[in-house]
Scaffold this motif. Structure first.
Motif, mmCIF file in Angstrom:
data_model
loop_
_atom_site.group_PDB
_atom_site.id
_atom_site.type_symbol
_atom_site.label_atom_id
_atom_site.label_comp_id
_atom_site.label_asym_id
_atom_site.label_seq_id
_atom_site.Cartn_x
_atom_site.Cartn_y
_atom_site.Cartn_z
ATOM 1 N N MET A 1 0.829 -1.208 0.000
ATOM 2 C CA MET A 1 0.000 0.000 0.000
ATOM 3 C C MET A 1 0.868 1.264 0.000
ATOM 4 N N GLY A 2 2.175 1.105 0.107
ATOM 5 C CA GLY A 2 3.080 2.241 0.230
ATOM 6 C C GLY A 2 3.118 2.812 1.636
ATOM 7 N N ALA A 3 2.659 2.015 2.608
ATOM 8 C CA ALA A 3 2.472 2.531 3.967
ATOM 9 C C ALA A 3 3.679 2.275 4.868
ATOM 10 N N ARG A 4 3.765 3.088 5.894
ATOM 11 C CA ARG A 4 4.773 2.987 6.923
ATOM 12 C C ARG A 4 4.156 2.182 8.068
ATOM 13 N N PRO A 5 4.861 1.158 8.600
ATOM 14 C CA PRO A 5 4.298 0.365 9.696
ATOM 15 C C PRO A 5 4.104 1.206 10.961
ATOM 16 N N ALA B 1 10.832 -0.324 2.234
ATOM 17 C CA ALA B 1 11.491 0.873 1.708
ATOM 18 C C ALA B 1 11.145 1.046 0.234
ATOM 19 N N MET B 2 11.171 -0.074 -0.514
ATOM 20 C CA MET B 2 10.816 0.006 -1.937
ATOM 21 C C MET B 2 9.357 0.435 -2.117
ATOM 22 N N GLY B 3 8.493 -0.109 -1.296
ATOM 23 C CA GLY B 3 7.075 0.229 -1.381
ATOM 24 C C GLY B 3 6.832 1.707 -1.138
#
Lengths: 332, 332
Positions: free
Chosen positions: B78-82, B198-200
């Protein structure tokens, strides 16, 4: 290693990551974080496993309803408004999908009633039926209530009389037969418990409510849990026994107070209330909800707990469920 | 009723509650909601069940790591940060708690590496070992990528070569023996996959990336899933086979392309990229991550998919895992 020790070890493994956005971590009814300045989100997970938390005899609708109710109740205990949930289902190979749909539909129906949107989940094969629900709610930062926070002198109250769910379990397993009205009340309390979301949100709005949790594991266990979290001593002076619990206990020759102390899954709320505020708060509560709070005791300085009987104070022991020994699920 | 039909029926039961805060519901790698104006929260759940998703032969550390990696990978997609997660554990009665702690510690280690805080969970008895993890992440509204969104002409790319995890499974189950270096690479890919967070996040920052998902079920299944979600037709022109997958396929007399099309759990990302932007994006990606994107095909108007072989286009069939038939878990 018992459940408490295992959970302590698991918590220790989890705590090394520090995130300043996390306001409440492991150990309360739900965890809380701050996605923005003005809001708190809260999250809670419960896993329900066939043969451990329920048997198929309960019926598909009750299984689905109870799983959702247990999770919604954790939000109620934080004073939160339901937002969304995910549902992971483990489905045995020979399971009829119609039964799974019936179960899921009952959970979805309860979710809808409280404006909880099901946003996703997971379906997988499993040796037994398994439901793992995660709920997310929202609460204003100033309103969130925790299990910790009770002060010396606070009165301990519940949002209703207790034990009906246990009576329903006894009825459903054929241990007792109650007269008609009570039989239905007990079965209904056991199969279709109602989470106290409106009461939770209402109580959370009062600054005189210092701590809140839901009664899932039994009055003795949950009161001692609040006492320990708050660093206080709990004195139980009166146990509110519902009429179906009174009938079910007496039919089995059991003490009604003992019966209720160990009776879980009523999903009433347990609150610590500033003593000066109690009378006014309770009159407003009664006006709003049509029935009053049940005052069950008070907190004092110290630790542990006691129950006041005819021969004075005796130590209060947790007679509710240890999740690994008896099978019920721990809240997050 | 197969998995797709069951999930469709479950989704239909879920959709009647409408909540304007929910931006993405059932069917993507994660669901998304808007806790405040400036932020999106995303949530995903995966259940992993012994005997279905893993066997104990895998080892406790790998079981814990893989469960956490699968969930983190949904956030990456999703391009999200955990932000945080909850973990529900089902523990068999005779289970050594030391083994459970080892498993949990491996998951906690991976969580810490990506700043994911474990905020709670549940521990319960279960007939087999069971882990249900729910992760919550955060992403700027303008950056979130979905499985839907691919446009006709978009190039399809992966963040790396595929099949190493399947090769590792074959190695661990004794079906093949690879030469030393590859043996280790394959086992490592299978036991300790690295989610592409990181890639996401990097890819999500580009407006030329139109759709993104993670490769959990196999290239063929995941490409067709993106095609269906986007309302496009996928044409696969080239399948990037990792060297361990090439060796494992040839040792078993299997076609390497077929092997990889059905190989799940690599947790590379699959992206749809505007064709004009691809070359520049890929050069920046290569500079940033030390290896390039693998272009595997393109989307065009239409539906379904095809793979270009030596004798022209042949229909692309989902050869990856159907979760109820083959046992893997569906994303939320």
């Amino acid at each position: 290693m018992n459940e408490t020790e295992l959970i302590a070890a698991l918590s220790a493994l989890s705590e090394s990551s520090t995130n300043r956005k996390i306001l409440v971590g492991i150990g309360d009814d739900a965890a809380a974080w701050r996605p923005s300045r003005s809001r708190l989100s809260v999250i809670s997970t419960d896993a329900l496993i066939e043969g451990v938390h329920f048997t198929r005899a309960l019926g598909n609708e009750a299984i689905g309803h109870r799983a959702m109710a247990a999770n919604l109740s954790d939000l109620a205990a934080m004073g939160a408004r339901p937002v969304l949930c995910t549902i992971a289902l483990g489905v045995p190979r020979d399971e009829l999908h119609e039964g799974v749909l019936e179960m899921y539909a009952a959970g979805a129906r309860l979710a809808r009633e409280y404006n909880l949107t099901i946003v996703g989940g997971d379906v997988a094969r499993s040796p037994v039926l398994m439901l793992c629900i995660t709920v997310v709610g929202e609460v204003r930062p100033t309103r969130m209530k925790r299990r910790a926070g009770a002060k010396p002198g606070d009165l301990i109250a519940t949002t209703g009389a207790l034990g009906a769910s246990r009576a329903g379990l006894d009825v459903s397993q054929g241990r007792v037969h109650l007269r008609d009205g009570l039989q239905d009340v007990a079965l209904r309390a056991h199969c279709f418990p109602q989470p106290r979301l409106a009461m939770g949100a209402w109580l959370a709005a009062s600054q005189s409510v210092h701590a809140m949790t839901d009664l899932s594991d039994g009055l003795s266990t949950d009161v001692l849990h609040m006492a320990r979290s708050s660093g206080r001593r709990a004195i139980l002076e009166r146990v509110p026994v519902s009429s179906s619990a009174l009938a079910a206990a007496s039919a089995q020759g059991m003490d009604a107070t003992e019966y209720v102390l160990a009776a879980g899954e009523d999903y009433e709320l347990l609150v610590a209330i500033a003593p000066r505020a109690f009378r006014y708060l309770n009159s407003r509560f009664t006006k709003r909800f049509g029935s009053g709070l049940e005052c069950v005791g008070r907190f004092e300085a110290g630790e542990g707990g006691a129950i006041v009987g005819s021969s004075g104070e005796v130590p209060l022991k947790a007679s509710g469920w240890d999740h690994l020994r008896r099978g019920d699920s721990a809240g997050s």
